[in-house]
Design a protein around this motif. Structure first.
Motif, mmCIF file in Angstrom:
data_model
loop_
_atom_site.group_PDB
_atom_site.id
_atom_site.type_symbol
_atom_site.label_atom_id
_atom_site.label_comp_id
_atom_site.label_asym_id
_atom_site.label_seq_id
_atom_site.Cartn_x
_atom_site.Cartn_y
_atom_site.Cartn_z
ATOM 1 N N VAL A 216 37.429 21.399 36.671
ATOM 2 C CA VAL A 216 38.369 20.413 37.086
ATOM 3 C C VAL A 216 39.221 20.870 38.106
ATOM 4 N N PHE A 217 40.110 19.991 38.990
ATOM 5 C CA PHE A 217 41.183 20.743 39.815
ATOM 6 C C PHE A 217 42.309 21.181 38.863
ATOM 7 N N LYS A 218 42.759 22.554 39.251
ATOM 8 C CA LYS A 218 44.077 22.662 38.787
ATOM 9 C C LYS A 218 44.406 23.968 39.633
ATOM 10 N N ALA A 219 45.637 23.965 39.796
ATOM 11 C CA ALA A 219 46.397 25.109 40.562
ATOM 12 C C ALA A 219 46.951 26.241 39.503
ATOM 13 N N TRP A 220 46.324 27.434 39.914
ATOM 14 C CA TRP A 220 46.688 28.421 39.122
ATOM 15 C C TRP A 220 47.640 29.393 39.909
ATOM 16 N N LEU A 221 48.598 29.968 39.263
ATOM 17 C CA LEU A 221 49.646 31.043 40.108
ATOM 18 C C LEU A 221 49.279 32.136 38.973
ATOM 19 N N GLY A 229 45.535 44.521 38.471
ATOM 20 C CA GLY A 229 44.113 44.140 38.445
ATOM 21 C C GLY A 229 43.877 42.693 38.959
ATOM 22 N N LYS A 230 44.417 42.286 39.641
ATOM 23 C CA LYS A 230 44.230 40.633 40.126
ATOM 24 C C LYS A 230 42.868 40.661 40.823
ATOM 25 N N THR A 231 42.374 41.716 41.407
ATOM 26 C CA THR A 231 41.199 41.399 42.094
ATOM 27 C C THR A 231 39.897 41.539 41.226
ATOM 28 N N GLU A 232 40.186 42.210 39.965
ATOM 29 C CA GLU A 232 39.171 42.221 38.933
ATOM 30 C C GLU A 232 39.240 40.802 38.599
ATOM 31 N N VAL A 233 40.327 40.057 38.047
ATOM 32 C CA VAL A 233 40.154 39.007 37.597
ATOM 33 C C VAL A 233 39.454 37.792 38.844
ATOM 34 N N LEU A 323 31.255 24.051 47.476
ATOM 35 C CA LEU A 323 32.464 24.844 47.396
ATOM 36 C C LEU A 323 32.949 24.478 45.730
ATOM 37 N N LYS A 324 33.030 25.525 44.955
ATOM 38 C CA LYS A 324 33.358 25.408 43.473
ATOM 39 C C LYS A 324 34.623 26.038 43.375
ATOM 40 N N LEU A 325 35.171 27.063 43.910
ATOM 41 C CA LEU A 325 36.377 27.681 43.708
ATOM 42 C C LEU A 325 36.915 28.415 44.842
ATOM 43 N N ILE A 326 38.314 28.178 44.815
ATOM 44 C CA ILE A 326 39.259 28.471 45.902
ATOM 45 C C ILE A 326 39.982 29.879 45.476
ATOM 46 N N LEU A 327 40.130 31.195 45.928
ATOM 47 C CA LEU A 327 41.095 32.109 45.689
ATOM 48 C C LEU A 327 41.909 32.426 46.748
ATOM 49 N N ILE A 328 43.187 32.669 46.618
ATOM 50 C CA ILE A 328 44.071 32.813 47.673
ATOM 51 C C ILE A 328 44.833 34.128 47.303
ATOM 52 N N ASP A 329 44.459 35.169 48.062
ATOM 53 C CA ASP A 329 45.086 36.425 47.664
ATOM 54 C C ASP A 329 46.567 36.611 48.380
ATOM 55 N N GLU A 330 47.382 37.315 47.786
ATOM 56 C CA GLU A 330 48.726 37.533 48.556
ATOM 57 C C GLU A 330 49.231 36.004 48.961
ATOM 58 N N LYS A 355 41.848 19.663 45.387
ATOM 59 C CA LYS A 355 42.166 18.582 44.529
ATOM 60 C C LYS A 355 41.199 17.298 44.711
ATOM 61 N N ARG A 356 40.878 17.535 46.120
ATOM 62 C CA ARG A 356 39.762 16.441 46.660
ATOM 63 C C ARG A 356 38.495 16.463 45.965
ATOM 64 N N LEU A 357 38.004 18.098 45.883
ATOM 65 C CA LEU A 357 36.752 18.433 45.276
ATOM 66 C C LEU A 357 36.886 18.577 43.829
ATOM 67 N N ASN A 358 37.929 18.511 43.292
ATOM 68 C CA ASN A 358 38.205 18.544 41.813
ATOM 69 C C ASN A 358 37.624 19.832 41.346
ATOM 70 N N ILE A 359 38.152 20.682 41.991
ATOM 71 C CA ILE A 359 37.846 22.464 41.800
ATOM 72 C C ILE A 359 39.084 22.997 41.599
ATOM 73 N N PRO A 360 39.274 24.242 40.762
ATOM 74 C CA PRO A 360 40.179 24.989 40.717
ATOM 75 C C PRO A 360 40.687 25.918 42.000
ATOM 76 N N VAL A 361 42.075 26.215 42.057
ATOM 77 C CA VAL A 361 42.514 27.029 43.214
ATOM 78 C C VAL A 361 43.312 27.992 42.342
ATOM 79 N N VAL A 362 43.096 29.495 42.654
ATOM 80 C CA VAL A 362 43.944 30.378 42.060
ATOM 81 C C VAL A 362 44.652 31.106 43.079
ATOM 82 N N MET A 363 45.866 31.170 42.908
ATOM 83 C CA MET A 363 46.757 31.939 43.775
ATOM 84 C C MET A 363 47.298 33.188 43.264
ATOM 85 N N GLY A 364 47.085 34.357 43.844
ATOM 86 C CA GLY A 364 47.733 35.612 43.113
ATOM 87 C C GLY A 364 48.735 36.117 44.354
#
Length: 752
Positions: A216-221, A229-233, A323-330, A355-364
């Motif tokens: 599901v869509f959720k924005a994670w910080l 070790g954010k890259t390992e995550v 597309l099932k996941l978006i990761l945003i580094d820095e 949000k439109r695709l109902n997938i998570p986005v992780v911002m590190g």
């Protein structure tokens, strides 16, 4: 039955679609076409079909060509770009065409690199390899590979034998295989897969929290200190998503988009992902690629053949069908904000797309943007609970310890430059620390965010300073090239032999840049192996990768660099970071300056002591007791960010209000004044909910020969601001004065 009129988006500064006749050609929405426009042909994208037009049918021109062999842009990407163009108040056609690779904006057909993929048939599966003549060794090898895997591309078969393609075609003739032409996937050398390290408790908790809501869509910080070790995550999340996609019933395997702020981070992440996830096709998208490379990688993403896409901000508009996941580094980095054309922020667009695709986005980030921190913490300074009903709030995950168990956060010392005698701009403490690292055979990094030899050429007699004739800035001394150069507009001129103002020959380069610092270190530490990393030194393709390889191979003792070295890089033997001259940012009129400086210093400090050797950071400053440096010494981002948020709330700055700038520039400032005065009067009349300030000039009043000005608007509610901007832009586009100035709307501006 196809409709006769096509509505087409063109790369022109008009907020409308253009009607053309289909001329009996079969086209689809999202397809690329060639149309006559004025005296030339132009590339357009079909957006809709219609039975009628507001213009007489005999006045409509037919399309010249439809590129029917290309895959049309999908509805999801077209809708995303349409939303972005509306939100950032930019002509849709220009936004759409700018999102395409350069080859797709050109009139010449875009030729894709193709290869054949061979699939085994039922007859081929039943063939006994021993029944084939032994002299047909290559034929047996190819058939064996097809029987084992079901299908193979030419690129894979080439590894078996130089004549494998000929053998594969023979199998097709025998009916043992079929051939299908597909996009060529770049073959990379076989990579030794590195072992999977054990996660610490914080990393494991972060991975578990996200994977539990991966559908599901959720924005994670993901707030992790440098080296946590954010890259390992990221890698574990990618593994989870890609394995799920491969095991699922979907026809296409899952895809992951990884956004990075700058090109120089792409090769490092790419290498890391390839060693950990070699079974998945990976492509990168950034401006250092050639036009053909970028087109090919874009097409691999669009076709679903690439499972991992790494790219800079424009990649957010890439067609990625599964597309099932978006990761945003820095995620805090200002490079995600486009500063010209459509002034979008890739992080914000990524949130909309997820949000439109109902997938998570992780911002590190180790130093999240205050807007992101506010969305994770809320206005009360408390983390948003997992059960929060507010969809725009972020889940907060924190990594407080370094991934390498023996690694500790570096010790940070601030040296008061007013109380010591500097040696060519360096404090004795920093010089001694550099010598100590040389003795220990450890590496050092000196950070100075100013390239060139010296920022100022000064006449000691009349205090003349070399100005740029096109900008409100000073020319920077580049001593090696014997030139003065403007870092804003690129203007260059030779260094004068005498002062143009008074004729005195005593002209002195004043202040330090990367080139001068490199020269100083060579004099003070003659045995040290020194490398400089700035825009001038890495202009050649792959130059940065070569320098970083030399660092990892212990062939460099001291790195001198700008902000491109401040984040993302992992040098295990680097134990000292020196920061030269950051004081100018402490008293900047830009309210975001302290936030940016704190993030920059935290990031560059994090390069030290990332392995089992203790790290030290030495910052040279005339204000060692400044609140920013006190927060930096304690390395407590959360407390400093919360203090900044309290200040922003008191003065009603973002994220507590929503802002927009109306920027304007022209060769003659009276035109700018006239336009901005019209806009100011119109904005005041259109809305009482939006505060509109009087027109002012920016800190850099003239840039590239253009006189500049702007109007600031802010509102408590986003819809009120958007409503005003929509009405205001519509009015301004119809005003005659608008054609005489260059103007643009900047929603959520980062720079004033």
């Amino acid at each position: 039955m196809p409709k006769p009129i096509l509505q087409i988006a063109l790369d022109v500064p008009l907020a409308r679609l253009f009607d053309y006749l289909s001329a009996g050609q079969q086209v689809q929405v999202g397809q690329r076409v060639l149309v006559p426009f004025g005296r030339r042909n132009q590339i357009g994208i079909v957006m809709d079909e219609a039975d009628s037009s507001e213009f007489a049918i005999e006045k409509l021109k037919p399309i010249t060509q439809a590129f029917s062999d290309e895959v049309p842009l999908d509805a999801e990407v077209l809708s995303l770009i349409r939303f972005s163009a509306d939100y950032y108040h930019y002509p849709f056609g220009q936004a759409l065409l700018a999102a395409l690779p350069a080859r797709l904006r050109q009139v010449a057909p875009a030729v894709a690199r193709k290869q054949y993929c061979y699939q085994i048939t039922d007859a081929g599966r039943q063939v006994d390899l021993e029944s084939l003549p032994k002299r047909q060794r290559v034929l047996r090898l190819v058939l064996q590979a097809l029987q084992a895997e079901g299908e193979q591309t030419e690129a894979v078969l080439d590894a078996l034998s130089g004549s494998a393609r000929k053998a594969a075609k023979e199998l097709v003739n025998l009916g043992y295989a079929t051939a299908e032409q597909v996009l060529a996937v770049k073959r990379v050398p076989a990579i030794l897969q590195t072992p999977q390290p054990a996660l610490n408790a914080e990393q494991a908790a972060a991975v578990t929290s996200i994977t539990q809501e991966i559908q599901v869509f959720k924005a994670w910080l993901l707030h992790g200190i440098t080296g946590s070790g954010k890259t390992e995550v990221y890698i574990r999340l990618m593994q989870h998503v890609l394995q799920q996609g491969a095991d699922g019933a979907a026809q296409q395997s899952a895809q992951v988009l990884v956004l990075v702020p700058e090109i120089n981070l792409t090769p490092q992440l790419e290498a890391r992902f390839r060693t950990r996830l070699p079974q998945y096709n990976l492509v990168s998208l950034h401006s250092s690629l050639s036009e053909s490379e970028r087109l090919h990688n874009w097409q691999l993403a669009q076709s679903g053949a690439a499972q991992i896409i790494i790219g800079t901000r424009l990649s957010i508009f890439t067609p990625i069908p599964n597309l099932k996941l978006i990761l945003i580094d820095e995620e805090h980095d200002s490079s995600y904000k486009q500063q010209d054309s459509m002034r979008y922020h890739a992080r914000d667009v990524a949130l909309v797309r997820a949000k439109r695709l109902n997938i998570p986005v992780v911002m590190g980030s180790a130093t999240p943007a205050l807007e992101s921190w506010y969305n994770a913490m809320g206005s009360n300074g408390q983390a948003t609970s997992a059960a929060s009903s507010q969809p725009n709030k972020y889940g907060l995950l924190t990594l407080k310890q370094r991934a390498v168990s023996a690694a500790q956060l570096p010790k940070i010392d601030c040296i008061d430059t007013t109380k010591v005698n500097l040696q060519h701009g360096l404090t004795p403490q920093l010089v001694a620390a550099l010598r100590l690292r040389l003795e220990r055979k450890e590496q050092s990094l000196l950070f100075i965010n100013r390239r060139g030899y010296s920022p100022v050429l000064l006449c000691t007699a009349c205090h003349w300073i070399a100005p740029c004739t096109r900008c409100s800035s000073r020319l920077v001394v580049h001593l090696g090239q014997k030139k003065l150069r403007c870092h804003h507009c690129g203007h260059e001129q030779r260094i004068p032999h005498q002062c143009p103002s008074c004729g005195d020959a005593d002209l002195h380069p004043t202040g330090h840049g990367t080139q001068r610092l490199e020269q100083t270190l060579a004099t003070l530490l003659p045995t040290a192996r020194i490398a400089r990393v700035d825009r001038d030194s890495i202009s050649r393709k792959h130059a940065l990768v070569e320098i970083l390889d030399r660092v990892h191979n212990q062939e460099i003792d001291i790195l001198v660099g700008t902000q491109m070295l401040a984040k993302g890089h992992d040098f295990p033997n680097l134990t000292l970071v020196g920061v030269i001259d950051t004081d100018s940012a402490l008293h900047s009129p830009d309210f975001r300056a302290s936030e940016r400086l704190f993030a920059q210093l935290m990031q560059v400090a994090g390069r030290a002591g990332r392995a089992d050797k203790a790290g030290q950071v030495i910052i040279q400053t005339a204000f060692p007791e400044h609140a920013l440096f006190n927060a930096l010494r304690s390395q407590d981002y959360a407390s400093y960010a919360n203090d900044l948020l309290q200040e922003r709330e008191q003065v009603q700055f973002p994220p507590y209000v929503f802002t927009a700038l109306l920027r304007a520039e022209a060769h003659d400032f009276p035109l700018v004044q006239q336009f901005l005065q019209l806009a100011f009067s119109s904005a005041r009349a259109l809305s009482q909910q939006v505060v509109t300030y009087d027109p002012v000039r920016p800190q850099m009043e003239r840039l590239k020969g253009m006189e500049r000005g702007y109007i600031l608007m802010h509102a408590q509610q986003r819809p009120a601001l958007q409503k005003l901007l929509t009405q205001l832009v519509h009015q301004l586009r119809a005003a005659p004065i608008a054609a005489k100035v260059r103007w643009a709307v900047d929603v959520n501006p980062l720079e004033f």
